[in-house]
Write an enzyme that holds these catalytic residues in place. Structure first.
Site, PDB file in Angstrom:
ATOM      1  N   LYS A   1      -0.037  -2.202   0.045  1.00 13.27           N
ATOM      2  CA  LYS A   1       0.182  -2.590   1.448  1.00 13.27           C
ATOM      3  C   LYS A   1       1.400  -3.485   1.620  1.00 13.27           C
ATOM      4  O   LYS A   1       2.136  -3.364   2.595  1.00 13.27           O
ATOM      5  CB  LYS A   1      -1.070  -3.254   2.006  1.00 13.27           C
ATOM      6  CG  LYS A   1      -1.511  -4.481   1.229  1.00 13.27           C
ATOM      7  CD  LYS A   1      -2.961  -4.415   0.828  1.00 13.27           C
ATOM      8  CE  LYS A   1      -3.167  -5.234  -0.425  1.00 13.27           C
ATOM      9  NZ  LYS A   1      -4.524  -5.455  -0.821  1.00 13.27           N
TER      10      LYS A   1
ATOM     11  N   GLU B   1      -3.518   6.037   2.118  1.00 16.23           N
ATOM     12  CA  GLU B   1      -4.846   5.728   2.660  1.00 16.23           C
ATOM     13  C   GLU B   1      -5.438   4.440   2.072  1.00 16.23           C
ATOM     14  O   GLU B   1      -6.068   3.649   2.768  1.00 16.23           O
ATOM     15  CB  GLU B   1      -5.801   6.905   2.371  1.00 16.23           C
ATOM     16  CG  GLU B   1      -7.189   6.741   2.923  1.00 16.23           C
ATOM     17  CD  GLU B   1      -7.203   6.714   4.444  1.00 16.23           C
ATOM     18  OE1 GLU B   1      -6.983   7.774   5.045  1.00 16.23           O
ATOM     19  OE2 GLU B   1      -7.432   5.628   5.027  1.00 16.23           O
TER      20      GLU B   1
ATOM     21  N   VAL C   1      -4.857   0.344   3.304  1.00 15.16           N
ATOM     22  CA  VAL C   1      -5.526  -0.397   4.380  1.00 15.16           C
ATOM     23  C   VAL C   1      -7.036  -0.151   4.318  1.00 15.16           C
ATOM     24  O   VAL C   1      -7.490   0.990   4.405  1.00 15.16           O
ATOM     25  CB  VAL C   1      -5.003   0.026   5.772  1.00 15.16           C
ATOM     26  CG1 VAL C   1      -5.705  -0.758   6.870  1.00 15.16           C
ATOM     27  CG2 VAL C   1      -3.499  -0.170   5.870  1.00 15.16           C
TER      28      VAL C   1
ATOM     29  N   GLY D   1      -9.253  -0.231   1.905  1.00 14.56           N
ATOM     30  CA  GLY D   1      -9.804   0.456   0.729  1.00 14.56           C
ATOM     31  C   GLY D   1     -10.408   1.807   1.012  1.00 14.56           C
ATOM     32  O   GLY D   1      -9.705   2.772   1.313  1.00 14.56           O
TER      33      GLY D   1
ATOM     34  N   GLU E   1      -7.257 -10.890  -3.815  1.00 16.03           N
ATOM     35  CA  GLU E   1      -5.961 -10.537  -4.404  1.00 16.03           C
ATOM     36  C   GLU E   1      -5.746 -11.348  -5.678  1.00 16.03           C
ATOM     37  O   GLU E   1      -6.357 -12.410  -5.855  1.00 16.03           O
ATOM     38  CB  GLU E   1      -4.832 -10.867  -3.422  1.00 16.03           C
ATOM     39  CG  GLU E   1      -4.806 -10.012  -2.179  1.00 16.03           C
ATOM     40  CD  GLU E   1      -4.648  -8.544  -2.486  1.00 16.03           C
ATOM     41  OE1 GLU E   1      -3.607  -8.148  -3.015  1.00 16.03           O
ATOM     42  OE2 GLU E   1      -5.578  -7.781  -2.207  1.00 16.03           O
TER      43      GLU E   1
ATOM     44  N   LYS F   1      -1.664  -5.236   6.398  1.00 20.67           N
ATOM     45  CA  LYS F   1      -2.460  -4.100   6.860  1.00 20.67           C
ATOM     46  C   LYS F   1      -2.268  -3.885   8.362  1.00 20.67           C
ATOM     47  O   LYS F   1      -2.174  -2.739   8.831  1.00 20.67           O
ATOM     48  CB  LYS F   1      -3.938  -4.333   6.522  1.00 20.67           C
ATOM     49  CG  LYS F   1      -4.176  -4.348   5.003  1.00 20.67           C
ATOM     50  CD  LYS F   1      -5.528  -4.923   4.655  1.00 20.67           C
ATOM     51  CE  LYS F   1      -5.758  -4.971   3.157  1.00 20.67           C
ATOM     52  NZ  LYS F   1      -6.893  -5.802   2.765  1.00 20.67           N
TER      53      LYS F   1
HETATM   54  N1  HSE Z   1      -7.825  -8.778  -1.177  1.00 18.14           N
HETATM   55  C1  HSE Z   1      -8.124  -7.687  -0.339  1.00 18.14           C
HETATM   56  C2  HSE Z   1      -9.381  -8.029   0.451  1.00 18.14           C
HETATM   57  C3  HSE Z   1      -8.307  -6.449  -1.180  1.00 18.14           C
HETATM   58  O1  HSE Z   1     -10.016  -9.041   0.168  1.00 18.14           O
HETATM   59  O2  HSE Z   1      -9.728  -7.304   1.363  1.00 18.14           O
HETATM   60  C4  HSE Z   1      -8.135  -5.166  -0.445  1.00 18.14           C
HETATM   61  O3  HSE Z   1      -6.884  -5.018   0.107  1.00 18.14           O
END
Ligand code: HSE
Length: 428
Positions: A105, A129, A132, A134, A190, A205
């Site tokens: 992203k 896909e 954004v 998952g 992350e 996102k």
């Molecule tokens: N760190 C992100 C979250 C992971 O917590 O949603 C998915 O992009």
């Protein structure tokens, strides 16, 4: 069968999930799509750390160029993250005539424009896909399912880590630091969790979604991002008292004067709004579009296996568009499963009987349930009223429907029972 050669770069959390799906579901994917998705290379610098899934037949290499030089590789899957090497990899892959799948992203939000231009020039695809939310198919929904509609606004809970922290602070009175530590342990934060808590991950996102939904370039640097650092649990509790839940929202709206806004900020969401029910690490996106109206998409926005489903969907999508691919129709009945009769289904039940209020009634009814292997979960009987009959309400644990029907048949014949019991299934 049409083969499609894949090189996967990055044997990390998501990469492991992708390898797992491609290996475990190979035959199903073949039957469903008429494609033999062949994982030819897995590229990584680290070949010593043990992973959750072993690679079966792909070649394990450390130099991505070997994969790019192979004309049998038609799709490169970038799962390395970051905006440095990943950019070079996408650029070189497209220039080598490969299409690309990415979950990155930050790369797309910050430097996507140049890469999409290059892909157009090369006549190749960048599929994203997994970038954004998952496993939630939100990119396909906007790009394909709503291609004929006009999206007016997007309200999303698009970061699992912050949603988890806010949920724990609200529901368990956890402080910010301990909730963050739990989220990190669960593996959806992350690598650098400041990207989560300062709102930048959500802003990446939001930028991607807004660009896609409004068909416009979005300058990521101008996206307003306010995270949840410094949110006081007092304000979360105050919001609760007023009938609101605090959520970190990604918001994008278009206006009739050809302007739009994109931003990320914590907000008080009314308990009447479906987004207020999205708890823990779950994500959800509420779209408002001219023709469909409101629609909501909910699911797991992070994690190895959920995110891998989105990557594999992109691989299959690109492979389907390759010359000479076989299966064009979505409905492929390659299995002949037999459909269960309603009697063979398992349910929990609510039942209401009208019975005489006299000794032995309850034991007789519970005995019949027991004989049919039905376990009672609760019993409520209202006190005697003016009539001789009283309502007896029971709920059961999960039981076979045909046993419940037999039990009701038997109970109906008892002289203290006025008529057949009312039965409804309970869905948890
Ligand atoms: N760190 C992100 C979250 C992971 O917590 O949603 C998915 O992009």
């Amino acid at each position: 069968m049409r083969k499609a050669g894949i090189a996967l770069i990055g044997y990390g959390t998501i990469g492991t999930g992708v390898i797992e799906i491609l290996q475990d579901n190979k035959e199903t994917i073949q039957k469903r799509t008429g494609l033999d998705i062949e994982l030819k290379y897995v590229v990584d610098k680290d070949w010593t750390t043990p992973r959750r899934v072993e690679i079966q037949s792909a070649k394990k290499i450390s130099d991505y160029k070997e994969a790019l030089n192979d004309p049998g590789v038609e799709i490169v899957v970038e799962l390395v993250g970051g905006t440095g090497f990943a950019y070079t990899l996408l650029e070189e892959s497209l220039k080598s005539g490969k299409s690309v799948v990415t979950a990155n992203k930050a790369l797309l939000a910050e430097k996507g424009a140049a890469l999409f231009d290059l892909a157009r020039q090369q006549g190749k695809t960048i599929a994203f896909e997994a970038s954004v939310c998952g496993g939630i198919p939100i990119i396909r929904t906007i790009a394909d399912a709503l291609a004929g509609d006009v999206i007016q606004s997007i309200y999303g809970i698009v970061n699992g880590t912050t949603n988890y922290i806010l949920t724990k602070m609200a529901e368990e009175n956890l402080d910010f630091e301990s909730a963050l530590k739990q989220a990190q342990k669960l593996g959806f934060a992350e690598a650098d969790p400041t990207l989560d808590i300062n709102g930048y991950d959500a802003a990446h996102k939001a930028a991607i979604l807004a660009g896609l939904a409004f068909n416009t370039p979005v300058d990521y640097q101008k996206v307003y991002a306010e995270g949840i650092i410094g949110i006081d649990s007092v304000d979360i509790q105050n919001a609760e008292d007023l009938g609101y839940v605090v959520k970190l929202l990604a918001i994008a709206k278009r206006y009739p004067d050809h302007t739009f806004e994109v931003r990320v900020n914590p907000a008080l969401v009314s308990r009447d709004n479906q987004l207020s029910f999205v708890r823990n690490e779950f994500n959800a996106i509420l779209l408002e579009s001219t023709f469909l109206g409101n629609s909501m998409y909910y699911g797991r926005g992070a994690g190895s296996r959920p995110t891998a489903t989105a990557v594999v969907a992109d691989i299959i999508d690109i492979a389907r568009s390759l010359e000479g691919s076989a299966q064009k129709s979505a409905y492929v009945p390659f299995q002949n499963l037999s459909m269960k009769n309603i009697g063979e289904t398992q349910n929990r039940y609510y039942v209401r009987f009208n019975v005489m209020d006299k000794p032995g009634v309850l034991s007789k009814i519970s005995g019949i349930f027991g004989n049919h292997n039905i376990s009672i979960a609760s019993v409520v009987q209202k006190e005697r009223s003016a009539t001789d009959y009283v309502p007896l309400i029971m709920t059961t644990h999960s039981a076979l429907e045909k046993n419940m029907v037999l039990a009701l048949d038997e109970i109906e014949k008892l002289d203290f029972c006025r008529k057949r019991g009312v039965m409804m299934r309970i869905i948890e």
